[in-house]
Design an enzyme around this catalytic site. Structure first.
Site, mmCIF file in Angstrom:
data_model
loop_
_atom_site.group_PDB
_atom_site.id
_atom_site.type_symbol
_atom_site.label_atom_id
_atom_site.label_comp_id
_atom_site.label_asym_id
_atom_site.label_seq_id
_atom_site.Cartn_x
_atom_site.Cartn_y
_atom_site.Cartn_z
ATOM 1 N N ARG A 94 4.437 -82.423 -50.207
ATOM 2 C CA ARG A 94 5.854 -82.283 -49.890
ATOM 3 C C ARG A 94 6.208 -80.822 -49.607
ATOM 4 O O ARG A 94 5.977 -79.949 -50.446
ATOM 5 C CB ARG A 94 6.712 -82.824 -51.032
ATOM 6 C CG ARG A 94 6.427 -84.295 -51.287
ATOM 7 C CD ARG A 94 7.378 -84.917 -52.273
ATOM 8 N NE ARG A 94 7.102 -86.353 -52.390
ATOM 9 C CZ ARG A 94 7.970 -87.242 -52.824
ATOM 10 N NH1 ARG A 94 9.171 -86.867 -53.176
ATOM 11 N NH2 ARG A 94 7.638 -88.520 -52.900
ATOM 12 N N SER A 210 12.822 -106.275 -65.190
ATOM 13 C CA SER A 210 13.123 -105.217 -64.230
ATOM 14 C C SER A 210 12.684 -105.600 -62.819
ATOM 15 O O SER A 210 11.568 -106.085 -62.616
ATOM 16 C CB SER A 210 12.414 -103.923 -64.667
ATOM 17 O OG SER A 210 12.592 -102.890 -63.731
ATOM 18 N N SER A 265 17.579 -98.013 -52.149
ATOM 19 C CA SER A 265 17.734 -96.884 -51.237
ATOM 20 C C SER A 265 16.635 -96.759 -50.195
ATOM 21 O O SER A 265 16.834 -96.110 -49.171
ATOM 22 C CB SER A 265 17.795 -95.584 -52.041
ATOM 23 O OG SER A 265 16.580 -95.365 -52.745
ATOM 24 N N HIS A 293 23.580 -95.908 -54.961
ATOM 25 C CA HIS A 293 23.669 -95.858 -53.496
ATOM 26 C C HIS A 293 24.759 -96.770 -52.956
ATOM 27 O O HIS A 293 24.763 -97.115 -51.771
ATOM 28 C CB HIS A 293 22.318 -96.207 -52.873
ATOM 29 C CG HIS A 293 21.274 -95.174 -53.116
ATOM 30 N ND1 HIS A 293 21.121 -94.057 -52.332
ATOM 31 C CD2 HIS A 293 20.340 -95.067 -54.095
ATOM 32 C CE1 HIS A 293 20.137 -93.308 -52.792
ATOM 33 N NE2 HIS A 293 19.637 -93.897 -53.864
ATOM 34 N N LYS A 324 26.100 -88.415 -54.672
ATOM 35 C CA LYS A 324 25.813 -88.979 -53.351
ATOM 36 C C LYS A 324 27.129 -89.249 -52.622
ATOM 37 O O LYS A 324 27.701 -88.339 -52.041
ATOM 38 C CB LYS A 324 24.939 -90.210 -53.495
ATOM 39 C CG LYS A 324 23.526 -89.867 -53.994
ATOM 40 C CD LYS A 324 22.636 -91.070 -54.098
ATOM 41 C CE LYS A 324 21.189 -90.680 -54.394
ATOM 42 N NZ LYS A 324 21.000 -89.902 -55.625
ATOM 43 N N THR A 354 23.235 -79.551 -72.056
ATOM 44 C CA THR A 354 24.516 -78.961 -71.689
ATOM 45 C C THR A 354 25.244 -79.863 -70.696
ATOM 46 O O THR A 354 24.642 -80.396 -69.764
ATOM 47 C CB THR A 354 24.297 -77.574 -71.057
ATOM 48 O OG1 THR A 354 23.607 -76.740 -72.002
ATOM 49 C CG2 THR A 354 25.608 -76.923 -70.672
ATOM 50 N N THR A 441 7.460 -92.166 -53.635
ATOM 51 C CA THR A 441 8.801 -92.708 -53.424
ATOM 52 C C THR A 441 8.725 -94.124 -52.867
ATOM 53 O O THR A 441 9.524 -94.996 -53.227
ATOM 54 C CB THR A 441 9.599 -91.800 -52.469
ATOM 55 O OG1 THR A 441 9.575 -90.460 -52.979
ATOM 56 C CG2 THR A 441 11.034 -92.262 -52.353
#
Length: 532
Positions: A94, A210, A265, A293, A324, A354, A441
């Site tokens: 990448r 799932s 997506s 998405h 998004k 945080t 991905t």
């Protein structure tokens, strides 16, 4: 002079009749010799101390540690380099494209190449779907909040990081989704991971079911939960019911959680949420829906697919993002007040980090306010017109686009090297930025370009993108439906099946010819790296 030499010399002197004078000289000689012996001992002791001191110095000097570290680092570095080499050989290394977004001019941006002059490009792969990150009122809300709150949050939500901006945002999210309570996280990834990892700590005998195409953050959260899990075929209701039936039969007291996304997506598919909800009620399961998405683009006021399909109140936990369609940064969940309070009190990913900057919370709040009103409706209308235009013009050009009802436009390439080649040519020769999507991905053999229209892309930009893609496909030899000739007929057949089926699961996309090419490249590359 050693002891044997001194004794022999004494005998010689006595046998020669040497007198008392000689004995006096002998005494002086012995005294001197004793002194020399003591000095030699002292020198030896000093040499020993010096050697020890030098060794200690070498052990404590940076140069010694650097040398030691260098040799150790080289051993470890070889493993990292081997991993990188494999990624590069597979064609999925990448490279981050450095672009400079231009406020109020989206989708225009400035590309800064590694070498050469910067140039203006059109971005076609942003997840700022409605260009809300460039909206003047959203930007002004952030600037005003910086003047009021400063830049950072200053701590976790529990320790000084719970500002009025965070509370107002969570109140807005409740109205957005018509839910009792909400909780803001530092990102959508963290919201999924933290929530899904925490639920089994509350629910006895928890079992996750799932969808096989769920996002990496959902997979990570379920994995961290360390509870039972089952995977159901993507959007396959029969398979889902089969697994629900099996779990209920074998574990009658199980707490079942069905985890899925509304809009996927990478494939652009949309989940059959009303049917999933019906099965969940039938088998006594909890529902968890990732709307990352979908929020901002779907449903009344942009509140998502669950709301569009009229089942928002029936889905137990909805997860979303602020980064998004809303155009800011952060993630969240909305649910009942009891569930949200439990996650707030138990989720490590929420407790020990945080909170998002107050200015980001204020900007997100303003963005959602706009999206829920008439301006949001107008943006969504233009957005869906462009989505339809892109899909139609790509179809006319014979580009291999997966069918689907969502706004995602996946252009299949099915090879990592070719996907990168098309992306590079678009950027270098046509000033168009579309990032290639490779493993992990998407699975190997399902590589693609993922085009994301926005309401501010013009018809001229659409026409230019179509022409550039056609030129790149034809120059490389990738198949199109309207191609007279292609150098990879097996690839064309596989892509044709995939686009007809309308989804990218299974054999239709796994072109045997391209998969064989990838394996050959991998073997040759690893062999070259090994010999080097």
């Amino acid at each position: 002079m050693n002891h044997t030499t001194r004794t022999a010399l004494g005998k010689v002197m006595r046998s020669a009749g040497v007198g008392s004078q000689t004995q006096g000289l002998q005494a002086q000689l012995l005294e001197k010799d004793h002194t020399i012996a003591n000095q030699e001992h002292e020198i030896a002791m000093l040499k020993n101390k010096l050697a020890v001191s030098q060794q200690l110095q070498r052990d404590s000097t940076p140069s010694h540690h650097a040398s030691h570290h260098s040799s150790t680092s080289e051993v470890y570095d070889s493993h990292f380099q081997e991993a990188l080499n494999r990624i590069k050989v597979e064609g999925r290394y990448r490279v981050f494209t450095q672009i400079q977004r231009m406020a109020t001019q989206f989708p225009r941006a400035v590309y800064h190449p590694p070498e050469g002059d910067k140039k203006e490009v059109t971005v076609w792969c942003s997840n700022d779907y409605l260009a809300m990150g460039q909206h003047p009122e959203v930007m002004e809300a952030m600037k005003k909040a910086v003047d009021e709150f400063g830049t950072g949050a200053g701590g976790t939500r529990n320790i000084s990081g719970n500002t009025r901006a965070h509370c107002e945002l969570e109140s807005r999210l409740c109205k957005f989704h018509d839910k009792e309570a909400s909780l803001v996280f530092t990102s959508g990834y963290v919201a999924n991971e933290a929530t899904l990892a925490t639920l089994p700590a509350v629910l006895p005998h928890c079992v996750y079911i799932s969808d096989e195409e769920n996002h990496a953050s959902m997979i990570k959260g379920i994995r961290e939960a360390k509870c039972a899990k089952r995977i159901w075929k993507h959007n396959d209701l029969q398979d889902l019911e089969r697994i629900l039936r099996e779990v209920r039969l074998n574990m009658p007291n199980a707490s079942i959680v069905i985890a899925f996304e509304s809009v996927y997506s990478m494939s652009g598919t949309i989940a059959p949420i009303p049917e999933i909800v019906k099965l969940a009620k039938q088998y006594g399961a909890l529902t968890y829906c990732d709307e990352v998405h979908a929020v901002a683009m779907y449903g009344p006021g942009g509140s998502g697919v669950c709301a569009r399909d009229g089942v928002s109140q029936d889905v137990d936990i909805i997860q979303g993002t602020l980064g998004k369609g809303i155009g800011c940064h952060g993630g969240y969940i909305v649910s009942s007040s009891t569930i949200v309070d439990a996650i707030r009190s138990l989720a490590s990913g929420f407790i020990f980090t945080t909170s998002i900057p107050p200015a980001v919370a204020a900007a997100a709040n303003k963005s959602i306010e706009l999206l829920m009103g008439p301006e949001g409706d107008a943006r969504r209308s233009e957005f869906w017109k462009n989505v339809s235009s892109i899909k139609n013009t790509f179809k006319e050009a014979g580009l291999p686009v997966l069918k689907g009802d969502s706004h995602i436009v996946p252009v299949l390439v099915c090879d990592s090297i070719f996907a990168k080649s098309v992306s590079d040519k678009l950027l270098r020769e046509h000033c168009i930025y579309v990032q290639p999507i490779n493993y992990p991905t998407v699975p190997r053999g399902r590589e693609r370009l993922r085009v994301t229209p926005s309401p501010v892309h013009t018809p001229e930009m659409v026409s230019k993108l179509r022409g550039a893609l056609v030129a790149c496909f034809d120059e490389i030899g990738l198949p199109r439906a309207s191609s007279v000739d292609t150098r990879i007929p097996q690839h064309a057949e596989s892509l044709g099946k995939a686009t007809d089926v309308g989804r990218d699961v299974g054999d239709p996309v796994r072109c045997p010819h391209l998969m064989a090419m990838s394996q050959d490249r991998l073997k040759q590359g690893l062999s070259t790296a090994s010999s080097a």
